[in-house]
Design an enzyme around this catalytic site. Structure first.
Site, PDB file in Angstrom:
ATOM      1  CB  ILE A   8     -39.547  -5.113  -9.101  1.00 45.01           C
ATOM      2  CG1 ILE A   8     -40.572  -3.989  -8.938  1.00 45.01           C
ATOM      3  CG2 ILE A   8     -39.673  -6.140  -7.987  1.00 45.01           C
ATOM      4  CD1 ILE A   8     -41.983  -4.443  -9.219  1.00 45.01           C
ATOM      5  CD  GLU A   9     -40.229   0.877 -11.387  1.00 45.76           C
ATOM      6  OE1 GLU A   9     -39.709   1.911 -10.935  1.00 45.76           O
ATOM      7  OE2 GLU A   9     -41.378   0.860 -11.852  1.00 45.76           O
TER       8      GLU A   9
END
Ligand code: HEC
Ligand code: HEC
Length: 302
Positions: free
Chosen positions: A117-118
């Site tokens: 998710i980064e």
């Protein structure tokens, strides 16, 4: 009860030994060539899967070293669930991340790149991608084995060493300039010591050198479990790395879940749940004034 005793002891020791906040040194040793390469990588969205997000997206160096958001936004607009800490002075932390799962900056730098998710990249693909760019030459100049995962982390960590913020008003005061802070700010510092804040927030980073429970004396709700994530020991639940208070007025919102957008609420909560002591509005104002003297100077290498 046990924790209360430990904290009481901690505060008593601090009191006997006196103040233990140290000024940030003017410089730290680092390798200039590596740091310059690390700087290029830090600002380059090529590190993310879709080339949209760089380290600097979530760690804005001109804004206290974080993104000012409750939760950061990574690739494809995905929101995380933990507040981004500052990268400034992170070199002085004894561990990295809120739960301390990375032992140093090299280990830390690998985290966000692979975090889905980064930045969402995998290293095999990233290394191949970088080899087709001018980075190939850049790395070969410094590292005999060229672009590797380890060398990538090494260069980024070297740049992060340079992100220190010396010469805050408070550090100038510590070095003997009595006029660097006002008497109101000085009273805030005295309260910070006498109330026991300094028992957890101390050293060069005014934090970053020990773990402590969030809710040491009075329980407080927390979805995150802190150090328990790593050890799975029941007694590590809600233990977090004590965050640095350097440049703290620039890095709202506060706490690992960004629950407060202002320092006053953060200070009040600390007094109640970490020290189990009520605190007056005036005292809060003084401590906040003191905390504002902790903003230092950042020189980004060229
Ligand atoms: C999408 C936003 C995002 C990106 C991109 C990102 N970070 Fe972070 N960073 C965070 C968050 C959120 C945390 C805290 C995570 C945790 O503690 O579990 C963090 C933690 C850190 C820490 C630990 C600081 C401390 O006090 O514990 C450092 C250092 C850091 N990041 C550096 C980097 C570097 C270097 C890059 C690029 C390779 C990067 N970050 C990319 C959001 C981001
Ligand atoms: C027993 C240890 C301990 C004591 C005492 C303590 N703190 Fe903290 N402090 C922490 C921990 C742990 C956190 C991180 C909490 C979290 O987000 O999970 C923290 C967080 C903070 C934050 C927010 C930092 C950020 O980056 O979000 C501020 C501001 C702060 N403390 C100020 C104070 C002040 C002012 C006092 C005294 C009134 C104090 N603290 C007393 C351990 C302590």
């Amino acid at each position: 009860m046990f924790f209360k005793k430990i904290l009481f002891l901690q505060i008593a020791i601090v009191y006997l030994l006196g103040s233990s906040i140290e000024p940030i040194p003017q410089t730290v040793d680092y390798n200039y060539e590596k740091a310059l390469l690390g700087k290029k990588l830090f600002f380059d969205p090529i590190l993310s899967k879709d080339s949209s997000i760089s380290c600097a997206t979530c760690h804005d160096l001109n804004n206290g070293g974080d993104d000012g958001l409750k939760f950061s936004v990574g690739i494809d607009g995905q929101e995380g669930d933990i507040n981004a800490p500052t990268v400034l002075n992170s070199f002085f932390n004894f561990r990295q991340f809120w739960d301390g799962r990375a032992h140093n900056l090299e280990e830390q730098a690998l985290g966000p790149i692979e975090n889905p998710i980064e930045m969402g990249h995998d290293f095999a693909t990233l290394v191949e991608k970088l080899k087709t760019t001018t980075y190939n030459k850049d790395f070969k100049k410094i590292y005999i084995d060229g672009i590797t995962k380890e060398n990538l982390a090494d260069a980024i960590a070297e740049f992060e060493k340079t992100l220190i913020t010396p010469n805050s008003a408070f550090d100038r005061f510590l070095r003997g300039d009595e006029t660097a802070i006002t008497s109101f700010e000085k009273e805030g510092y005295e309260l910070f010591r006498s109330k026991g804040c300094i028992s957890c927030h101390n050293g060069v980073n005014i934090g970053g050198n020990l773990y402590s429970k969030f809710g040491m004396i009075v329980d407080i709700d927390s979805k995150h479990l802190g150090k328990y994530n790593i050890t799975k020991n029941e007694w590590d639940k809600y233990y977090f790395k004590v965050p640095s208070l350097r440049n703290i007025s620039l890095t709202a919102p506060y706490f690992h879940d960004g629950r407060y957008d202002n320092l006053k609420d953060a200070v009040k909560t600390m007094s109640l749940v970490q020290l189990g002591r009520p605190i007056t509005e005036k005292e809060i104002e003084k401590i906040v004034a003191f905390l504002k003297t902790l903003n230092g100077e950042l020189i980004i290498i060229k």
